[in-house]
Design an enzyme around this catalytic site. Structure first.
Site, PDB file in Angstrom:
ATOM      1  N   ARG A 193       0.788  -1.301   0.010  1.00  9.50           N
ATOM      2  CA  ARG A 193       0.197   0.083  -0.021  1.00  9.50           C
ATOM      3  C   ARG A 193       0.810   1.264  -0.034  1.00  9.50           C
ATOM      4  NH1 ARG A 193      -5.178  -0.955   1.659  1.00  9.50           N
ATOM      5  NH2 ARG A 193      -5.842   1.148   0.592  1.00  9.50           N
ATOM      6  N   ASP A 228     -13.275   2.759   8.203  1.00  7.42           N
ATOM      7  CA  ASP A 228     -14.052   2.601   7.006  1.00  7.42           C
ATOM      8  C   ASP A 228     -14.958   1.120   6.964  1.00  7.42           C
ATOM      9  OD1 ASP A 228     -14.963   2.882   4.257  1.00  7.42           O
ATOM     10  OD2 ASP A 228     -12.851   2.931   3.395  1.00  7.42           O
ATOM     11  N   ASN A 256     -14.790  -3.789   2.408  1.00  5.53           N
ATOM     12  CA  ASN A 256     -13.783  -3.799   3.123  1.00  5.53           C
ATOM     13  C   ASN A 256     -13.054  -5.075   3.792  1.00  5.53           C
ATOM     14  OD1 ASN A 256     -12.667  -1.389   1.790  1.00  5.53           O
ATOM     15  ND2 ASN A 256     -13.355  -0.011   3.576  1.00  5.53           N
ATOM     16  N   ASP A 267      -8.191  -1.961   4.603  1.00  9.50           N
ATOM     17  CA  ASP A 267      -8.423  -0.395   4.398  1.00  9.50           C
ATOM     18  C   ASP A 267      -8.548   0.271   5.747  1.00  9.50           C
ATOM     19  OD1 ASP A 267      -7.937  -0.826   1.811  1.00  9.50           O
ATOM     20  OD2 ASP A 267     -10.064  -0.394   1.182  1.00  9.50           O
ATOM     21  N   GLU A 277      -7.208   3.192   6.413  1.00  7.98           N
ATOM     22  CA  GLU A 277      -6.535   4.813   6.409  1.00  7.98           C
ATOM     23  C   GLU A 277      -7.432   5.671   6.974  1.00  7.98           C
ATOM     24  OE1 GLU A 277      -6.860   4.023   2.120  1.00  7.98           O
ATOM     25  OE2 GLU A 277      -7.798   2.762   3.507  1.00  7.98           O
TER      26      GLU A 277
END
Length: 377
Positions: free
Chosen positions: A80, A246, A251, A264, A266
């Protein structure tokens, strides 16, 4: 009535990267050879990008292999990276170190199946931006394009399989939020914006994000949502927990309708439990509403607020509170992101600027119905 083919064209693949994969592979191999002290015959396969989900960090798949002592190692990897500036990033900053640490914490403390983290590289010199590498998992991810509510393995699933998927996904949140972590261990997840509580700092961070994402352009429906939040602020927000940020089934990777990888991170932060719960509920409702507009049945009995909250209460002992507030907040956060994504598509010549700025928000009708109370009728 719109056709499914029209929806496919409208939500077709969006440009997400400007980097050359061949050059990235060369630099990745050189970096890995330096990272694996004492290893020999280090090689990196061709790099590929996933299709479907993902508009924030750049994701790369590859296989790394090397000789170590008398043995051979081969690991299927996912890297990533923070996006390049010329790719018009969705978010103003990408704290890859925070993502790396919260995934480790979620896996080791909460028993959440976050991918196993391998290496973090903060120096942008190696690939052009910071990145981390984790082990690759195999499974099925509910797609965003075309939405999983339109067609595919979830729509075709039995009620029992859908129930298992929902139950085990809600269990992820219960485990994550109940992780045995000390308050000081959450410091790296606390938003740096001012406020007298984690929720206030979280919302203030979103205000700053809105200003960054859209500059001088005013989007009235989003500003009305911010004002609604101020007018309906919860009396109490409870303890701060690890918030995935998220938290949605798009996800999560599943095998046999059971989560095997939680992806995910972030948007991870410290905040009230309800931030994740409302995001999970609202994001399914978002896709379900689009599906109904298209004249398809979708999954109307799946991920309802009442059902998810009751499951969460039975697993965690915590009764979710002020869910209308948190669902509005989820809709607002999603609106800021989707309007930023529209700006990216304008930049790359895929869409035009609408006459009404509110139309940058795909689900403006949902937010408007929340503002006047119809959404929860």
């Amino acid at each position: 009535m719109p056709r499914l083919d029209d929806q496919r064209a409208e939500t077709g693949e969006m440009r997400t990267s400007t980097r050359d994969l061949g050059e990235l592979r060369r630099r990745m191999r050189a970096w890995l050879a330096g990272r694996l002290a004492g290893a020999s015959r280090v090689s990196v396969s061709e790099l590929t990008r996933p299709s479907g989900n993902g508009l924030s960090s750049e994701t790369l798949f590859f296989t790394a292999s090397w000789a170590e002592g008398s043995g051979e190692r081969e690991v299927e990897c996912v890297a990533r990276m923070a996006p390049a500036a010329e790719a018009v990033p969705v978010f103003p900053e990408y704290d890859l170190g925070k993502q790396f640490e919260v995934m480790r914490l979620a896996r080791e403390r909460a028993g959440v199946p976050a991918p196993r983290t391998l290496w973090f590289e903060p120096d942008p010199a190696a690939l052009g931006s910071p990145f981390f590498v984790m082990e690759q998992e195999k499974g099925d991810v509910p797609p965003d394009l075309v939405p999983y509510t339109f067609e595919g393995w979830l729509v075709d699933a039995s009620p029992a399989d859908l129930r298992r998927l929902q139950t085990e996904t809600v269990r992820i949140l219960a485990r994550l939020h109940d992780a045995p972590v000390r308050p000081e261990e959450l410091a790296f997840l606390r938003p740096g914006h001012p406020g007298d509580s984690a929720l206030r700092r979280h919302v203030n961070e979103q205000r700053a994000y809105y200003e960054w994402a859209h500059g001088s352009l005013r989007i009235p429906v989003l500003e009305d949502a911010f004002a609604w939040l101020d007018d309906n602020w919860p009396r109490s927000t409870g303890q701060d927990v690890i918030s995935w940020g998220d938290a949605r089934i798009g996800n999560v990777m599943y095998r046999d309708f059971t989560p095997v990888a939680v992806l995910d991170w972030e948007m991870a932060a410290a905040g009230p439990r309800e931030i994740d719960l409302a995001w999970m509920i609202f994001l399914h409702r978002f896709f379900q509403d689009v599906t109904v507009i298209m004249g398809l049945p979708g999954l109307p009995a799946f991920m309802t607020r009442e059902d998810v909250c009751e499951q969460y209460r039975s697993m965690s002992g915590h009764t979710p509170r002020d869910m209308e507030f948190y669902e509005m907040y989820a809709a607002l956060r999603h609106g800021i992101i989707m309007a930023r994504v529209w700006h990216r598509r304008i930049h790359f010549g895929e869409l035009e600027m609408p006459d009404d700025p509110n139309d940058l928000v795909m689900h403006r009708a949902a937010i408007e119905s929340m503002l006047d109370g119809r959404y929860w009728d």
